[in-house]
Write a protein that holds these residues in place. Structure first.
Motif, PDB file in Angstrom:
ATOM      1  N   VAL A 105       0.851  -1.196   0.000  1.00 33.72           N
ATOM      2  CA  VAL A 105       0.000   0.000   0.000  1.00 33.72           C
ATOM      3  C   VAL A 105       0.881   1.239   0.000  1.00 33.72           C
ATOM      4  CG1 VAL A 105      -1.745   1.308   1.272  1.00 33.72           C
ATOM      5  CG2 VAL A 105      -1.859  -1.196   1.209  1.00 33.72           C
ATOM      6  N   SER A 106       0.570   2.177  -0.896  1.00 33.48           N
ATOM      7  CA  SER A 106       1.344   3.416  -1.005  1.00 33.48           C
ATOM      8  C   SER A 106       0.398   4.612  -0.991  1.00 33.48           C
ATOM      9  CB  SER A 106       2.143   3.404  -2.317  1.00 33.48           C
ATOM     10  OG  SER A 106       2.827   4.622  -2.503  1.00 33.48           O
ATOM     11  N   ASP A 107       0.669   5.554  -0.099  1.00 30.74           N
ATOM     12  CA  ASP A 107      -0.161   6.761  -0.010  1.00 30.74           C
ATOM     13  C   ASP A 107       0.733   7.987  -0.022  1.00 30.74           C
ATOM     14  OD1 ASP A 107      -1.933   8.901   0.828  1.00 30.74           O
ATOM     15  OD2 ASP A 107      -3.301   7.330   1.497  1.00 30.74           O
ATOM     16  N   LYS A 108       0.444   8.926  -0.904  1.00 31.01           N
ATOM     17  CA  LYS A 108       1.266  10.137  -1.029  1.00 31.01           C
ATOM     18  C   LYS A 108       1.114  11.043   0.188  1.00 31.01           C
ATOM     19  CE  LYS A 108       2.747  13.203  -4.740  1.00 31.01           C
ATOM     20  NZ  LYS A 108       2.476  13.655  -6.126  1.00 31.01           N
ATOM     21  N   LYS A 109      -0.010  10.883   0.896  1.00 33.00           N
ATOM     22  CA  LYS A 109      -0.245  11.681   2.099  1.00 33.00           C
ATOM     23  C   LYS A 109       0.073  10.832   3.336  1.00 33.00           C
ATOM     24  CE  LYS A 109      -3.956  14.353  -0.101  1.00 33.00           C
ATOM     25  NZ  LYS A 109      -5.403  14.681  -0.064  1.00 33.00           N
ATOM     26  N   ILE A 110      -0.053  11.436   4.506  1.00 32.17           N
ATOM     27  CA  ILE A 110       0.104  10.692   5.750  1.00 32.17           C
ATOM     28  C   ILE A 110      -1.173   9.884   5.991  1.00 32.17           C
ATOM     29  CG2 ILE A 110       0.459  10.890   8.240  1.00 32.17           C
ATOM     30  CD1 ILE A 110       2.889  11.585   6.484  1.00 32.17           C
ATOM     31  N   ILE A 111      -1.016   8.620   6.288  1.00 30.70           N
ATOM     32  CA  ILE A 111      -2.168   7.716   6.455  1.00 30.70           C
ATOM     33  C   ILE A 111      -2.844   7.989   7.798  1.00 30.70           C
ATOM     34  CG2 ILE A 111      -2.871   5.292   6.606  1.00 30.70           C
ATOM     35  CD1 ILE A 111      -0.430   4.599   4.864  1.00 30.70           C
ATOM     36  N   GLY A 112      -4.168   8.010   7.776  1.00 34.38           N
ATOM     37  CA  GLY A 112      -4.931   8.210   9.003  1.00 34.38           C
ATOM     38  C   GLY A 112      -4.644   7.126  10.031  1.00 34.38           C
ATOM     39  N   GLU A 113      -4.706   7.491  11.306  1.00 38.01           N
ATOM     40  CA  GLU A 113      -4.331   6.563  12.380  1.00 38.01           C
ATOM     41  C   GLU A 113      -5.164   5.279  12.361  1.00 38.01           C
ATOM     42  OE1 GLU A 113      -1.771   6.522  14.506  1.00 38.01           O
ATOM     43  OE2 GLU A 113      -1.070   8.220  13.306  1.00 38.01           O
ATOM     44  N   HIS A 114      -6.460   5.421  12.089  1.00 40.56           N
ATOM     45  CA  HIS A 114      -7.327   4.231  12.065  1.00 40.56           C
ATOM     46  C   HIS A 114      -6.864   3.249  10.993  1.00 40.56           C
ATOM     47  CE1 HIS A 114     -10.813   1.627  11.767  1.00 40.56           C
ATOM     48  NE2 HIS A 114     -10.945   1.967  10.497  1.00 40.56           N
ATOM     49  N   TYR A 115      -6.636   3.768   9.786  1.00 37.52           N
ATOM     50  CA  TYR A 115      -6.254   2.889   8.674  1.00 37.52           C
ATOM     51  C   TYR A 115      -4.838   2.336   8.865  1.00 37.52           C
ATOM     52  CZ  TYR A 115     -10.492   4.557   6.423  1.00 37.52           C
ATOM     53  OH  TYR A 115     -11.801   4.849   6.144  1.00 37.52           O
ATOM     54  N   LYS A 116      -3.946   3.138   9.448  1.00 35.36           N
ATOM     55  CA  LYS A 116      -2.587   2.658   9.715  1.00 35.36           C
ATOM     56  C   LYS A 116      -2.639   1.479  10.700  1.00 35.36           C
ATOM     57  CE  LYS A 116       0.501   5.870  10.010  1.00 35.36           C
ATOM     58  NZ  LYS A 116       1.389   6.970  10.507  1.00 35.36           N
ATOM     59  N   LYS A 117      -3.498   1.597  11.698  1.00 37.13           N
ATOM     60  CA  LYS A 117      -3.642   0.527  12.695  1.00 37.13           C
ATOM     61  C   LYS A 117      -4.141  -0.756  12.040  1.00 37.13           C
ATOM     62  CE  LYS A 117      -5.791  -0.359  17.204  1.00 37.13           C
ATOM     63  NZ  LYS A 117      -6.701   0.196  18.245  1.00 37.13           N
ATOM     64  N   VAL A 118      -5.111  -0.628  11.129  1.00 35.77           N
ATOM     65  CA  VAL A 118      -5.650  -1.799  10.427  1.00 35.77           C
ATOM     66  C   VAL A 118      -4.562  -2.470   9.591  1.00 35.77           C
ATOM     67  CG1 VAL A 118      -7.281  -2.577   8.657  1.00 35.77           C
ATOM     68  CG2 VAL A 118      -8.019  -0.925  10.388  1.00 35.77           C
TER      69      VAL A 118
END
Length: 444
Positions: free
Chosen positions: A29-42
């Motif tokens: 998974v690649s995101d140009k922005k900072i990943i939200g905490e909820h999704y990062k945890k998942v």
């Protein structure tokens, strides 16, 4: 092992990553922005490798298939390079649909698709179907395919999602309407946007159905000039139909194989012309799936509506405050203003998507006593309406907009937030805008 690269770690991206891993893909998974905490945890809990703040081309270009977030345009350099390398770039909807045999009802349109999706799900669930709801709403389609066991789905589909389909197949497609929207993503070419919406019929057969608004000139014209395989089921407020859903003597009539009087229009929980159309489209879909007439009528009479869509917030000093933050284009604002029966202070503005406000002028002259601008750049709104209303004020936040509107309004008036624009200049989403509006009203 095939490699799946997911671009964007929002709801659709993380759901696709979960399904991909379950199905044996090597997932990145690649995101140009900072990943939200909820999704990062998942992602961490699922042991899925990811990066944030960049797209590392060496980690993306070795993909067998790429799922890109619907928010990423096709014309950005990274996507162009992927296509040049002949790496498949698809949507979450396309990826997830290949791993389920569920019957799918898909709904698109410039306006009304969320409400129609929620009504259709409500009807089918009450009819006893094992049905999920996804797409542009709620938990991602991909994650539900991975974790649930629904026999059918109702999907809200944006044009961006439809742009990324190849083999995706719908048994029932609903097209609520087509008016100019998101033209910045379609080279300011309305015809390209129309063609994108009609991708909902791609892969349908003669055993499938397209339910559509027969009062919409754009839809009717396209159907006259293009052929599709699905059976055409129209709905209309303006004419009696030999097949489909229509109004006669203030009653909703459903006609397919048999003709049935469904219910009185006045018994619908949601009122307004646009909601009658949403109800007719949903009822027709439910009828095609063998729901009982009584179940459909009872369900339409108790459906509560959608948050941020003509949502009555509360009355303060006799002034009714209405949250229509989901109105992110001109046509949605048109529907909202059309529903106003009392003098209205209209809160409008945000990120303009190539809007033409001229269609609103008759309604503004008739119903609007004052305009409160809520956006960073309000010049087009000011230019269009400054000679039409007595009061026009610029504001820079929901709290200020509500306080100014409260001063302009009198007992018996409405204050309507119906921005006709996207929200991203001052807010994170239309939901954030609507929530802050409601908080400001409650703090008056």
């Amino acid at each position: 092992m095939k490699r799946l690269v997911v671009l964007g770690a929002g709801e659709s991206g993380v759901g696709t990553a979960i399904l991909g891993k379950q199905r044996g893909f090597d997932v990145f998974v690649s995101d140009k922005k900072i990943i939200g905490e909820h999704y990062k945890k998942v992602l961490l809990q699922s042991n899925i490798i990811f990066e944030e703040g960049k797209h590392s081309e060496e980690k993306v270009f070795n993909a067998d298939v790429v799922m890109k977030s619907p928010g990423i345009p096709d014309n950005v350099p990274l996507i162009k390079k992927l296509i040049k390398r002949r790496i498949a770039v698809i949507s979450e909807i396309e990826f997830a649909s290949s791993y389920t045999d569920a019957l799918i009802v898909g709904i698109t349109g410039s306006n009304g698709k969320t409400t129609t999706t929620m009504i259709t799900h409500h009807l089918l669930k009450n009819a006893g179907l094992n049905v999920g709801i996804a797409g542009n709403i709620g938990k991602s389609f991909a994650q539900q395919v991975a974790e649930a066991n629904y026999e059918s789905y109702v999907l809200e589909l944006s044009s961006f999602q439809l742009d990324g389909i190849n083999a995706f197949h719908l048994h029932i497609a609903i097209l609520t309407n087509i008016t100019p929207d998101h033209l910045d993503r379609y080279d300011n070419d309305f015809n390209k946007y129309v063609a994108s919406k009609f991708r909902i019929t791609k892969n349908q057969t003669e055993n499938d159905f397209l339910i559509y608004d027969a009062d919409d000139d754009v839809i009717v014209s396209w159907l006259e000039n293009n052929s599709i395989k699905a059976q055409l089921i129209p709905f209309s407020l303006e004419k009696e139909l030999s097949l489909g859903a229509y109004i006669k003597e203030d009653k909703i009539i459903l006609k397919y194989n048999t003709q049935e009087v469904l219910m009185d229009v006045k018994d619908l929980k949601l009122q307004g012309k646009h909601n009658i159309k949403n109800a007719m489209a949903s009822a027709m879909a439910a009828k095609l799936l063998k729901a009982r007439k009584q179940t459909i009528a009872e369900s339409l009479s108790d459906f509560e509506g959608v948050e941020h869509r003509l949502e009555n917030v509360q009355k303060v000093n006799g002034i009714q405050y209405i949250n229509d933050s989901k109105a992110t284009n001109v046509n949605a604002a048109f529907y909202a203003l059309e529903c106003m029966d009392n003098p209205t202070v209209w809160i409008v503005g945000g990120v303009d998507k190539g809007n033409d406000y001229n269609d609103l002028l008759p309604l503004v002259r008739e119903k609007v006593k004052g305009i409160v601008c809520l956006g960073l750049d309000n010049q087009k709104i000011i230019h269009t309406f400054q000679s039409v209303v007595d009061v026009l004020v610029e504001t820079a936040g929901a709290e200020e907009a509500v306080k100014v509107a409260h001063k302009i309004a009198n007992k018996g008036d409405n204050v309507l937030l119906s921005p006709a624009c996207a929200s991203f200049d001052l807010f994170t989403s239309y939901e954030d805008r609507g929530t802050k509006f409601k908080e400001a009203v409650k703090n008056l």
